[in-house]
Design a protein around this motif. Structure first.
Motif, short mmCIF file in Angstrom:
data_model
loop_
_atom_site.label_atom_id
_atom_site.label_comp_id
_atom_site.label_asym_id
_atom_site.label_seq_id
_atom_site.Cartn_x
_atom_site.Cartn_y
_atom_site.Cartn_z
N ASN A 55 0.85 -1.19 0.00
CA ASN A 55 0.00 0.00 0.00
C ASN A 55 0.89 1.24 0.00
OD1 ASN A 55 -1.87 1.99 0.36
ND2 ASN A 55 -2.76 1.16 2.23
N LYS A 107 -10.04 1.83 6.47
CA LYS A 107 -8.82 1.69 5.67
C LYS A 107 -8.97 2.38 4.33
CE LYS A 107 -9.95 -2.88 3.72
NZ LYS A 107 -9.46 -4.25 3.51
N LYS A 166 -6.57 2.33 0.63
CA LYS A 166 -5.42 1.72 -0.01
C LYS A 166 -5.28 2.20 -1.46
CE LYS A 166 -5.23 -2.68 2.49
NZ LYS A 166 -5.21 -4.16 2.31
N SER A 177 -2.54 0.48 -3.88
CA SER A 177 -1.45 -0.49 -3.81
C SER A 177 -0.82 -0.76 -5.17
CB SER A 177 -1.96 -1.81 -3.23
OG SER A 177 -2.51 -1.62 -1.94
#
Length: 210
Positions: free
Chosen positions: A48, A192, A194, A196
Motif C-alpha cells: 500500500n 482503511k 489503499k 497499492s
C-alpha cells in the motif's frame, strides 16, 4: 460415368475435410480455456503506497481461488522510536480478507467487494501523552484493480466498518511513564484506504509440469 466418379470423389474429399476441420475446431475450443488458465497469475503481492508514505511498511499476499473469489492476508508494521524523550510511533496490525470479484473480461481486473477482520497493538506518543493498547477491526470494503503491464497492476480500495480498541493513557516524564487511566474506543466509519502496487505471479512454472 467418369463425371459421376469424379463428383463422388470430390464430395467424399470435401466431407473428410469438413469433418477434420470440425474436429480441429473442437479440440482448439477445449484447449483454449486451459491455455488461458495456465497464463493467469494465481497470486498477487501488494504494498500500500499510502502506508509506505506514512512510514508504515506493509505487505499483502492475495490468492485467487477462481474467477469470482480470492483470499488475502496482510501485515502492517511501523515500529519507530525517536528517543528524544520517547515519541513512539509503533503500530503492528494483521488482517485477512475474502473478496468477491464482479464479472470482468479477465481475472485480476475490475471491481470487487470484500469482508475483512484483523487486529494488532499500538503505542502512540508524541511527547506529552501516550496511548498504548490493542485493537480489533472488521468491515466491508470496495475496490477496483486495473493492470499496467502483464505482471503489474494498481489496486484502489476503501473500507468501512467497526473498530474496537482498549488502551492505557500515560504521561512520559524523563525516563518514566506515569500511568493515567485505562480507556476504550468503539468506532464506526472508515477503517482503511489503499492504493497499492501489485505484482501478479504464479507460484509454480506450468511449463515445468508442476
Amino acid at each position: 460415368n467418369p463425371l459421376y466418379v469424379i463428383l463422388s470423389v470430390m464430395l467424399a474429399l470435401a466431407a473428410n475435410v469438413g469433418a477434420s476441420a470440425a474436429s480441429i475446431e473442437h479440440e482448439a475450443a477445449s484447449v483454449t480455456p486451459q491455455l488461458e488458465e495456465a497464463k493467469t497469475q494465481n497470486f498477487a503481492l501488494k504494498t500500500n503506497l499510502i502506508y509506505d508514505a506514512l512510514l508504515m511498511p506493509n505487505v499483502e499476499l492475495e490468492c485467487r481461488i477462481n474467477n469470482r473469489w480470492s483470499l488475502a492476508a496482510e501485515a502492517d508494521v511501523a515500529w519507530w522510536k525517536n528517543d528524544g524523550r520517547h515519541k513512539y510511533y509503533q503500530i503492528m496490525n494483521f488482517a485477512a480478507e475474502g473478496r468477491y470479484w464482479f464479472h470482468s473480461y479477465k481475472p485480476w481486473h475490475g471491481h470487487y467487494v470484500g469482508l475483512s477482520a484483523g487486529g494488532g497493538k499500538f503505542d502512540l506518543e508524541g511527547g506529552r501523552t501516550g496511548y498504548k493498547g490493542e485493537g480489533f477491526l472488521t468491515g466491508l470494503s470496495y475496490g477496483f484493480m486495473f493492470p499496467v503491464s502483464s505482471c503489474l497492476s494498481f489496486d484502489a480500495e476503501v473500507g468501512f466498518g467497526y473498530l474496537y480498541a482498549q488502551y492505557k493513557v500515560y504521561k512520559p516524564q524523563d525516563d518514566h511513564y506515569l500511568f493515567q487511566h485505562k480507556s476504550r474506543t468503539n468506532y464506526f466509519g472508515p477503517v482503511k484506504v489503499k492504493f497499492s502496487l501489485v505484482w501478479r505471479f504464479n507460484a509454480f512454472d506450468s511449463k515445468a509440469g508442476k
